[in-house]
Design an enzyme around this catalytic site. Structure first.
Site, mmCIF file in Angstrom:
data_model
loop_
_atom_site.group_PDB
_atom_site.id
_atom_site.type_symbol
_atom_site.label_atom_id
_atom_site.label_comp_id
_atom_site.label_asym_id
_atom_site.label_seq_id
_atom_site.Cartn_x
_atom_site.Cartn_y
_atom_site.Cartn_z
ATOM 1 N N VAL A 20 0.825 -1.206 0.000
ATOM 2 C CA VAL A 20 0.000 0.000 0.000
ATOM 3 C C VAL A 20 0.860 1.258 0.000
ATOM 4 O O VAL A 20 0.600 2.203 -0.754
ATOM 5 C CB VAL A 20 -0.961 0.008 1.205
ATOM 6 C CG1 VAL A 20 -1.800 1.284 1.218
ATOM 7 C CG2 VAL A 20 -1.871 -1.211 1.166
ATOM 8 N N LYS A 207 -13.185 -5.164 10.413
ATOM 9 C CA LYS A 207 -13.827 -4.187 9.530
ATOM 10 C C LYS A 207 -15.258 -3.890 9.959
ATOM 11 O O LYS A 207 -15.686 -2.739 9.939
ATOM 12 C CB LYS A 207 -13.772 -4.696 8.090
ATOM 13 C CG LYS A 207 -12.359 -4.710 7.522
ATOM 14 C CD LYS A 207 -12.296 -5.360 6.152
ATOM 15 C CE LYS A 207 -10.884 -5.311 5.586
ATOM 16 N NZ LYS A 207 -10.780 -6.012 4.283
ATOM 17 N N GLY A 305 -5.632 -4.535 -3.088
ATOM 18 C CA GLY A 305 -4.777 -4.238 -4.236
ATOM 19 C C GLY A 305 -4.008 -2.950 -4.011
ATOM 20 O O GLY A 305 -4.457 -2.050 -3.301
#
Length: 402
Positions: A20, A207, A305
């Site tokens: 990231v 989350k 991603g």
């Protein structure tokens, strides 16, 4: 935010130059002109803090191993992409205590220490922002806080882990077993060598802790009180059964406001074809939000991603650069109680050879026969499910989402 008025550019530091962090540097570089125009000032990466060197990177000259060099400088924003809740926690506290805004993709840190870190940010007139911590590149945190601020959020149901969604999709589409699908996910870089956080539901648990706290008006819901069941017990036979009743199997993270206390859990779920989450496959994520004025809305996209996640981080960088730090969103310091898992009333599908026996045993609950061996039992308390399965000799049961 400290010293902003004294600088011609907004200096930032990237803490952790992995997947990231490198994506953040790349995004800021390729979109530099556009970002400068939108912010009104240049966003300048002054330091990259990491224990490693990156001689092949075009950003190699920015790398330092000295945290003191970073924190004693004139940076205004720290981008925490280290991960975990140890060094990342120390650096985040240090930055916020100095009035340096922090943006992060670190769901473990936010879900575990969010109340404390948000409070430190408020006390030091800076920001702690974490858009990328839940849906990767999917905007969800800011919409909940801003676009949907006039709503009471009544329900959130999401596919928030791309690794598990990929594994389940491969099992369904390719007819392969769990172990083979997991190895494929690891070979393709979607799963870690130790995949426990993903396949055991821990990542989704963190989350939904964040989303639930926001939906619960900042009343903190800690991850360790949320029941989380993973996907390792799912079989090809389960998918054949699901298909026979027009469903797919997804790992669903769920929040409901509840009449008394919030309902929050993570579990494999039979998702009906009529539900928009049914068609979410591969590494994609999707989060359904229900509000008392909004009705339903779905947020869909790439949940992980390099560049998708970096996109969300960079959005927070721009907000920290332009916003009033007093807009920080307060979380309570103590975790509030949620409905005990055994007391949760859920819709489940029971798989049994004799539907009539299940209907009889589920007296007091509304039932619907879906097929010769599938019975939908609505609103059953979790503590009653075990006896229902035992009494009827049912093969299995699973949560159901229409």
């Amino acid at each position: 935010m400290k010293g902003k008025e004294q600088q011609m550019a907004i200096n930032i530091a990237i803490l952790g130059f992995g997947t990231v962090g490198s994506g953040v540097a790349e995004t800021l570089d390729i979109n530099k002109e556009l970002i400068t125009k939108r912010v009104g000032e240049e966003i300048n990466v002054k330091y990259i803090l990491d224990i490693r060197d990156f001689p092949e990177s075009k950003f190699a000259n920015l790398v330092t191993h000295n945290a003191d060099e970073v924190f004693d400088s004139d940076i205004l924003i720290a981008v925490e992409t280290i991960g975990g809740a140890r060094i990342a926690y120390e650096y985040t506290k240090r930055a916020l205590s100095l009035g340096i805004s922090v943006v992060t993709s670190n769901k473990e840190l936010v879900s575990t220490h969010g109340p404390e870190l948000i409070k430190i940010a408020q006390e030091n007139n800076c920001c702690y922002l974490f858009e990328a911590a839940v849906g990767g590149g999917i905007p969800i945190i800011r919409p909940l806080y801003k676009c949907l601020a006039a709503n009471k959020i009544t329900k959130i149901a999401g596919i928030v882990n791309g690794t598990t969604n990929y594994i389940l999709s491969q099992m369904k589409d390719e007819g392969i077993d769990f172990d083979t699908a997991l190895k494929q996910a690891q070979a393709n870089g979607f799963a870690e060598a130790n995949p426990s956080a993903d396949i055991d539901g821990i990542d989704a648990q963190r989350k939904i802790s964040i989303l639930s706290t926001i939906a619960n008006d900042g009343a903190y819901i800690a991850p360790d009180q949320i029941s989380a069941e993973g996907i390792s017990a799912i079989t090809n036979d389960d998918f054949e059964f699901a298909s026979s009743i027009g469903c797919d199997i997804k790992l669903i993270a769920l929040y409901e406001a509840g009449e008394d206390k919030p309902v929050v859990y993570v579990a494999p779920t039979l998702v009906a074809k009529s539900n928009l989450l049914f068609n979410v496959s591969g590494v994609f994520n999707a989060i359904m939000v229900e509000g008392n004025s909004l009705g339903q809305a779905m947020f869909y996209g790439q949940g992980a991603g390099t560049l998708p996640t970096a996109s969300a981080v960079c959005g927070d960088i721009l907000e920290a650069a332009m916003s009033n730090p007093t807009e920080n969103r307060t979380w309570t310091e103590e975790s509030v109680a949620i409905t005990p898992y055994d007391e949760i009333a859920a819709d489940i599908v029971v798989r049994a050879d004799v539907p009539a026996k299940v209907i009889t045993a589920a007296e007091g609950y509304e039932c619907e026969v879906l097929s010769d061996e599938a019975i939908l039992v609505k609103g059953i308390r979790h503590k009653d499910i075990a006896s229902l399965v035992s009494e009827t000799g049912a093969k299995s049961w699973m949560h159901y989402l229409k």
